[in-house]
Design an enzyme around this catalytic site. Structure first.
Site, PDB file in Angstrom:
ATOM      1  CG  HIS A  25      41.261  37.499  45.047  1.00  0.00           C
ATOM      2  ND1 HIS A  25      41.738  37.101  43.816  1.00  0.00           N
ATOM      3  CD2 HIS A  25      40.927  38.806  44.910  1.00  0.00           C
ATOM      4  CE1 HIS A  25      41.715  38.124  42.985  1.00  0.00           C
ATOM      5  NE2 HIS A  25      41.221  39.171  43.614  1.00  0.00           N
ATOM      6  CD  GLU A  52      37.907  40.698  45.385  1.00  0.00           C
ATOM      7  OE1 GLU A  52      37.867  41.679  44.614  1.00  0.00           O
ATOM      8  OE2 GLU A  52      37.845  39.509  44.981  1.00  0.00           O
ATOM      9  CG  ASP A  54      35.679  41.370  41.367  1.00  0.00           C
ATOM     10  OD1 ASP A  54      36.572  42.189  41.602  1.00  0.00           O
ATOM     11  OD2 ASP A  54      35.838  40.131  41.429  1.00  0.00           O
ATOM     12  CG  HIS A  67      37.624  40.297  37.921  1.00  0.00           C
ATOM     13  ND1 HIS A  67      38.303  40.457  36.727  1.00  0.00           N
ATOM     14  CD2 HIS A  67      38.292  41.058  38.828  1.00  0.00           C
ATOM     15  CE1 HIS A  67      39.330  41.275  36.896  1.00  0.00           C
ATOM     16  NE2 HIS A  67      39.350  41.651  38.160  1.00  0.00           N
TER      17      HIS A  67
END
Length: 277
Positions: A25, A52, A54, A67
């Site tokens: 993450h 992961e 963003d 993010h």
């Protein structure tokens, strides 16, 4: 039948069985340097094949792997990313140390790495599709967003771009739902409607928290219902080894974690490591 996206396939070389996925993450940094090139490099070094991240868009239309929509929480800068150009962001550092990378830099640096990308703003929806198309990354990007409108905008744009090049025969692009579609899967899945929802919403997996407002979401029954509907289940964000093992035992297909070191150890004990391709 839901077409299984290539992104979601990680097969055991000996048996051909689908392996359970580990996703780092925002990369891996115990120093808090999330979504930095150093964090992604650390995850890759541990053996991760899935990370992961963003995306937020700059004033001049560049996708940054970041993010928040503001810089304040994790950088030495302040204000909204959308108010900065890419060039202006070059001097800003995550944790005072690491530059903010573009999504393109990650795609180019690790051409085999699979990226779970959370689309954070409207402009990013189209830009992500264009970047995936440009770098032929459709099979190694999963499109996610809390907004199904943004997620579907990315998929529609990508479908148009592929159609223009006569690439309709390529495999499905992996996608996980936003809040409302996810709620429908959770609530209506008990009525046997999850497959219909998945087909209509163009999703191949669901990415969910273990609990929501104090209620347990991920149970053995939920996993079975999703599997009957052809959906993988990925759970976020799990940082405890006992919980990781419990979830893997009930058959979840993937786990997202901030403690990439702990999840790597759990997967290694299960003979499911490394996952870099």
């Amino acid at each position: 039948m839901i077409q299984r996206a290539p992104y979601l396939q990680l097969l055991d070389a000996a048996t051909g069985a689908q392996r359970q996925l580990a996703l780092a993450h925002r990369g891996y940094s115990q120093a808090g340097h999330e979504n930095s090139m150093a964090a992604f490099a650390a995850a890759v070094e541990l053996g991760y094949g899935f990370v992961e991240t963003d995306v937020n868009t700059t004033a001049d239309g560049v996708l940054m792997a970041f993010h928040d929509d503001v810089l304040d929480r994790v950088t030495d800068g302040t204000g909204r990313i959308a108010d900065y150009t890419r060039e202006e962001l070059r001097s800003i550092r995550i944790g005072g140390m690491e530059p903010i990378p573009t999504l393109e830099e990650i795609l180019v640096r690790w051409p085999e790495l699979r990226l779970n990308v959370d689309v954070k703003d409207e402009a990013a929806a189209v830009l992500l599709a264009e970047l995936m198309h440009q770098h032929q990354a459709c099979e190694r990007v999963l499109v996610a967003s809390f907004s199904d409108r943004r997620r579907l905008k990315t998929l529609r744009t990508l479908r148009r771009l592929r159609k223009e090049r006569g690439l309709n025969s390529q495999g499905a692009v992996a996608s996980s739902p936003g809040y409302w579609v996810m709620a429908a899967v959770v609530l209506l899945g008990r009525l046997g409607l999850a497959r219909m929802i998945a087909r209509m919403a163009r999703i191949q997996c669901v990415q969910v928290p273990l609990t929501y407002k104090g209620m347990r979401v991920v149970t053995a029954g939920f996993v079975r219902r999703c599997h009957r509907a052809g959906l993988q289940v990925h759970v976020w964000t799990i940082n405890d080894s006992s919980c990781m093992n419990e979830l893997l035992d009930i058959g979840v297909d993937g786990i997202l974690t901030d403690r990439a070191d702990i999840l790597a150890g759990v997967m290694r004990e299960r003979g499911n490591w490394p996952q870099a391709t």
